[in-house]
Design an enzyme around this catalytic site. Structure first.
Site, PDB file in Angstrom:
ATOM      1  N   SER A  20      71.922  -7.693 -17.536  1.00  0.00           N
ATOM      2  CA  SER A  20      71.220  -7.924 -18.925  1.00  0.00           C
ATOM      3  C   SER A  20      69.573  -8.092 -18.678  1.00  0.00           C
ATOM      4  CB  SER A  20      71.851  -9.076 -19.761  1.00  0.00           C
ATOM      5  OG  SER A  20      71.409 -10.116 -19.340  1.00  0.00           O
ATOM      6  N   SER A 147      58.866 -18.339 -14.546  1.00  0.00           N
ATOM      7  CA  SER A 147      58.454 -18.226 -15.842  1.00  0.00           C
ATOM      8  C   SER A 147      57.116 -18.723 -15.926  1.00  0.00           C
ATOM      9  CB  SER A 147      59.382 -18.921 -16.817  1.00  0.00           C
ATOM     10  OG  SER A 147      58.819 -18.822 -18.167  1.00  0.00           O
ATOM     11  N   TYR A 160      65.288 -25.956 -19.665  1.00  0.00           N
ATOM     12  CA  TYR A 160      64.801 -24.526 -19.172  1.00  0.00           C
ATOM     13  C   TYR A 160      63.593 -24.678 -18.355  1.00  0.00           C
ATOM     14  CZ  TYR A 160      63.588 -19.731 -18.767  1.00  0.00           C
ATOM     15  OH  TYR A 160      62.842 -18.497 -18.478  1.00  0.00           O
TER      16      TYR A 160
END
Length: 333
Positions: A20, A147, A160
């Site tokens: 994904s 990120s 996260y």
């Protein structure tokens, strides 16, 4: 010793989290460019479906069911790739999971599980990759997907965030060790901004509100292009998305102000006007809803900033042309 990174058509690439989001986008893009791809994820049905799609268009692909939190699974993934393709040239640690909820509300088990995938999964994959690439003629590339949250804080996604800070610290420290030993491995950290993947739908959500991503978003293909660029060019790190770069700059330049401005982001990430029941997400097990690159929110297909990183000479030429054009117009006036 510097790595000699090959064109994609000559590479075998391992991709975790390949069913994904930008992992799936990277797998399809790499296969279309002629690379052999070994895909890894926990959802066997989704893996087989993606492999079948790639094979149907003439690509070369195989898969291994892998939970990156389990060292034996990652070792088996490396061994399976070597057995199937004779080795690998690039290893991409992309698997990730998240939990929407305040840090004080998440259970300790949830905190630990986010780390099991996002941090320990990167550690397990990196050790397996270095173990093979350090002795491979020409070496290769290790690419860890972090990120922009590696460089800035965020409410609601604090667990996260913590994992992505840890991934950055691990990757940057590992790079130093690789350089010190003269190992021919390029170690790159990819730092995407908000990307329109199914992350909110896959994440655990204890807020009771609709999980979302903060706009503006970029499409998964923008990240995939950066990852595959790093597979062919030795880069220390790449931030994907100019908006993300500006956010990080603001957070690092004006941290106290940024903290206050980030408070309203809570209602953007967990929409107060859209109540929803508890969502277990894929934190502990796959949901059986993989197979899509994009989520409910769609992102922009192009980042000028990211394109400039991949084509610096062209970007400089364009900038020079704009400056020259501006000077010419000034003289005309």
């Amino acid at each position: 010793m510097s790595p000699r990174l090959k064109p994609l058509a000559e590479q075998t690439i391992v991709i975790t989290g390949a069913t994904s989001g930008h992992g799936l986008s990277t797998a399809r893009m790499a296969a279309a460019a002629g690379a052999n791809v070994m895909l890894a994820a926990r959802d066997e049905d989704a893996l087989r479906s993606v492999v079948a799609d790639i094979l149907s268009i003439g690509g070369a692909a195989a898969c291994t069911v892998t939970d990156v939190a389990v060292p034996a699974d990652v070792e088996r993934l490396a061994a399976a790739t070597i057995a199937r393709f004779g080795g690998f040239d690039t290893w991409i640690n992309n698997a990730g999971s998240g939990a929407y909820g305040e840090l004080t509300a998440l259970s300790l088990a949830d905190h630990r599980q986010v780390f099991e995938t996002n941090y320990w999964g990167v550690v397990h994959g990196s050790l397996a990759a270095i173990g093979h690439l350090k002795d491979r003629p020409g070496g290769g590339a290790l690419i860890n997907v972090g990120s922009i949250n590696s460089d800035m804080p965020s409410p609601i996604l604090g667990a996260y965030n913590a994992t992505k800070h840890a991934v950055k610290g691990f990757t940057d420290s590992l790079r130093i060790e690789v350089l010190a030993k003269g190992q021919p491995v390029a170690v790159t950290l990819i730092k995407p901004a908000a990307i329109g993947t199914p992350f909110p739908q896959h994440g655990r959500n204890i807020t009771g509100r609709h999980a979302a991503l903060p706009p503006p978003l970029y499409a998964p293909d923008v990240v995939a292009r950066a990852i595959l660029y790093a597979a062919q060019h030795n880069r220390r790190s790449m931030t994907v998305g100019g908006i993300g770069k500006l956010q990080v700059l603001a957070a690092q330049t004006f941290p106290n102000l940024f903290d206050r401005l980030a408070i309203p982001m809570t209602s953007v990430l967990a929409r107060s006007g859209q109540p929803e029941p508890f969502e277990p997400g894929n934190l502990y097990a796959p949901q059986g809803r993989d197979g899509a690159t994009e989520g409910q929110q769609r992102g922009r297909r192009l980042s000028t900033f990211s394109a400039a990183q991949r084509h610096p000479a062209a970007a400089l030429a364009l900038l020079g042309g704009m400056v020259a054009g501006g000077a010419w117009l000034s003289r005309r006036r």
